[in-house]
Scaffold this active site. Structure first.
Site, PDB file in Angstrom:
ATOM      1  N   MET A  37       1.016  -1.113  -0.139  1.00  0.00           N
ATOM      2  CA  MET A  37      -0.118   0.013   0.045  1.00  0.00           C
ATOM      3  C   MET A  37       0.950   1.313   0.018  1.00  0.00           C
ATOM      4  O   MET A  37       0.463   2.289   0.341  1.00  0.00           O
ATOM      5  CB  MET A  37      -0.919   0.271   1.089  1.00  0.00           C
ATOM      6  CG  MET A  37      -1.756  -1.311   1.121  1.00  0.00           C
ATOM      7  SD  MET A  37      -3.364  -1.016   2.029  1.00  0.00           S
ATOM      8  CE  MET A  37      -2.732  -0.757   3.690  1.00  0.00           C
ATOM      9  N   HIS A  44       8.984  -3.322   3.754  1.00  0.00           N
ATOM     10  CA  HIS A  44       8.826  -3.685   2.351  1.00  0.00           C
ATOM     11  C   HIS A  44      10.061  -3.899   1.576  1.00  0.00           C
ATOM     12  O   HIS A  44      10.068  -4.762   0.805  1.00  0.00           O
ATOM     13  CB  HIS A  44       8.113  -2.360   1.575  1.00  0.00           C
ATOM     14  CG  HIS A  44       6.753  -2.064   2.258  1.00  0.00           C
ATOM     15  ND1 HIS A  44       6.621  -0.687   3.141  1.00  0.00           N
ATOM     16  CD2 HIS A  44       5.404  -2.532   2.472  1.00  0.00           C
ATOM     17  CE1 HIS A  44       5.429  -0.629   3.526  1.00  0.00           C
ATOM     18  NE2 HIS A  44       4.711  -1.882   3.242  1.00  0.00           N
ATOM     19  N   SER A 192       6.090  -0.389  10.205  1.00  0.00           N
ATOM     20  CA  SER A 192       5.039  -0.248   9.697  1.00  0.00           C
ATOM     21  C   SER A 192       4.748   1.138   9.296  1.00  0.00           C
ATOM     22  O   SER A 192       5.115   2.004   9.867  1.00  0.00           O
ATOM     23  CB  SER A 192       3.875  -0.642  10.970  1.00  0.00           C
ATOM     24  OG  SER A 192       2.665  -0.228  10.440  1.00  0.00           O
ATOM     25  N   ARG A 194       2.129   2.727   9.627  1.00  0.00           N
ATOM     26  CA  ARG A 194       1.173   3.390  10.674  1.00  0.00           C
ATOM     27  C   ARG A 194       2.148   4.179  11.937  1.00  0.00           C
ATOM     28  O   ARG A 194       1.631   4.774  12.387  1.00  0.00           O
ATOM     29  CB  ARG A 194       0.216   2.253  11.120  1.00  0.00           C
ATOM     30  CG  ARG A 194      -0.830   1.899   9.958  1.00  0.00           C
ATOM     31  CD  ARG A 194      -2.143   1.210  10.710  1.00  0.00           C
ATOM     32  NE  ARG A 194      -3.211   1.290   9.563  1.00  0.00           N
ATOM     33  CZ  ARG A 194      -3.440   0.321   8.733  1.00  0.00           C
ATOM     34  NH1 ARG A 194      -3.057  -0.807   9.044  1.00  0.00           N
ATOM     35  NH2 ARG A 194      -4.520   0.425   8.077  1.00  0.00           N
TER      36      ARG A 194
HETATM   37  P1  AMP Z   1       1.391  -2.950   3.575  1.00  0.00           P
HETATM   38  O1  AMP Z   1       1.750  -1.911   2.523  1.00  0.00           O
HETATM   39  O2  AMP Z   1       1.098  -2.721   4.947  1.00  0.00           O
HETATM   40  O3  AMP Z   1       0.213  -3.469   2.942  1.00  0.00           O
HETATM   41  O4  AMP Z   1       2.552  -4.138   3.406  1.00  0.00           O
HETATM   42  C1  AMP Z   1       2.921  -4.631   2.127  1.00  0.00           C
HETATM   43  C2  AMP Z   1       3.567  -5.937   2.551  1.00  0.00           C
HETATM   44  O5  AMP Z   1       4.909  -5.627   3.226  1.00  0.00           O
HETATM   45  C3  AMP Z   1       2.827  -6.928   3.417  1.00  0.00           C
HETATM   46  O6  AMP Z   1       3.112  -8.434   2.742  1.00  0.00           O
HETATM   47  C4  AMP Z   1       3.591  -6.956   4.601  1.00  0.00           C
HETATM   48  O7  AMP Z   1       3.144  -8.085   5.388  1.00  0.00           O
HETATM   49  C5  AMP Z   1       4.719  -6.534   4.344  1.00  0.00           C
HETATM   50  N1  AMP Z   1       5.613  -5.800   5.576  1.00  0.00           N
HETATM   51  C6  AMP Z   1       5.002  -4.697   5.996  1.00  0.00           C
HETATM   52  N2  AMP Z   1       5.565  -4.350   7.233  1.00  0.00           N
HETATM   53  C7  AMP Z   1       6.761  -5.369   7.177  1.00  0.00           C
HETATM   54  C8  AMP Z   1       7.840  -5.476   8.165  1.00  0.00           C
HETATM   55  N3  AMP Z   1       8.060  -4.828   9.311  1.00  0.00           N
HETATM   56  N4  AMP Z   1       8.562  -6.801   7.954  1.00  0.00           N
HETATM   57  C9  AMP Z   1       8.130  -7.642   7.065  1.00  0.00           C
HETATM   58  N5  AMP Z   1       7.199  -7.307   6.018  1.00  0.00           N
HETATM   59  C10 AMP Z   1       6.280  -6.157   6.244  1.00  0.00           C
END
Ligand code: AMP
Length: 291
Positions: A37, A44, A192, A194
């Protein structure tokens, strides 16, 4: 690197990239997809690096998917630093970024969903009932647009990874799901997008998530396998943060996500905690010794 805003541009860019590889190497090419996202951070980037290392062509999708947010959630406030994300993708050697608008992905009369009906019900699914339906549906659409050989997800969203694996298995989707370890800051806080919406004092308080998981690991390593006792200790660790509001603290079978009374098989210890309006999640796997 190509930035594509539409599905048709993306298909064209990927078939061009595949042909270029196949013509020069005289073998089939592989495509790795990293769905995100945006607001990219080191978590990421760990997925992106792995995709670049394991595939001929890497596509990163950047899409804040409205169907996985409920009306009361933070969709409108979700950070969207697209230029910075594109710079990071370029630096990592990404071939194609797919960054569609919501109308590109959802027709006004959109009415077809991919709905996993078991693993998605507990944990985050209990307080976010339509969340995983939105996730599996957008992932299905991204798979159909990019036809990846492998797709990369983070263990950070452990339930999401389990739900996607089940969807791929149940619907015979020809994609290898690769789950990558959680990337943390040096102080333990899981990366994160967030985290950026926390004030510095709340970010400090948020360390109770990894503290509580460390406490679970410590108890388990010292022989405690009763999940109620572990959860009680975790609840008191989280309660050290004055502004923490616990959504859930659960210990479940790492594969089926069914609640466990004793840790007699690989267990997922997972928690979700609010700090003001920001909801953070984190988890660890506990594995009993064999025999
Ligand atoms: P998001 O942008 O939050 O939807 O995350 C995209 C992808 O990155 C998802 O598969 C998450 O699980 C992964 N992701 C987000 N934060 C982390 C993290 N701290 N360590 C590993 N993978 C992550």
């Amino acid at each position: 690197m190509l930035l594509c805003k539409t599905k048709s541009e993306t298909r064209l860019a990927l078939s061009g990239a595949r042909s270029a590889v196949e013509n020069s190497l005289a073998r089939p090419s592989s495509v790795g997809l990293v769905p995100t996202m945006g607001a990219l951070h080191d978590g990421h980037l760990s997925l992106i690096r792995r995709a670049v290392a394991e595939n001929d062509v890497t596509v990163v999708s950047i899409f804040v998917n409205p169907t996985q947010f409920s009306p009361s959630e933070d969709l409108g406030d979700y950070p969207q630093p697209l230029e910075n994300d594109l710079d990071l993708c370029r630096t990592e050697g990404v071939d194609v970024v797919f960054a569609p608008s919501p109308p590109e992905m959802y027709d006004p009369d959109f009415s077809t969903w991919v709905d996993e009906t078991s693993l998605s019900k507990g944990l985050c699914g209990a307080s976010r009932p339509s969340h995983f339906r939105g996730v599996t549906t957008i992932v299905a659409k991204l798979f159909n647009v990019t036809s990846p050989d492998r797709a990369y997800f983070g263990q950070k969203d452990a339930q999401q990874a389990a739900v996607i694996k089940r969807f791929v298995r149940d619907l015979d989707v020809p994609v290898d799901v690769v789950v990558c370890p959680i990337v943390r800051r040096t102080d333990g806080l899981a990366m994160s997008s967030r985290n950026a919406s926390l004030t510095p004092p709340l970010r400090e308080e948020a360390l109770v998530l990894s503290d509580a998981l460390d406490e679970a690991v410590r108890l388990f390593n010292s022989g405690q396998i009763d999940t109620s006792a572990v959860k009680t200790a975790m609840t008191s660790a989280v309660s050290a943060a004055p502004h923490a509001r616990i959504d859930y603290i659960e210990i479940v079978d790492a594969e089926t996500l069914a609640p466990l009374e004793t840790i007699d098989r690989p267990a997922l210890v997972a928690l979700a905690v609010f700090f003001a309006d920001t909801r953070l999640i984190d988890n660890r796997i506990l594995t009993p010794p064999k025999g």
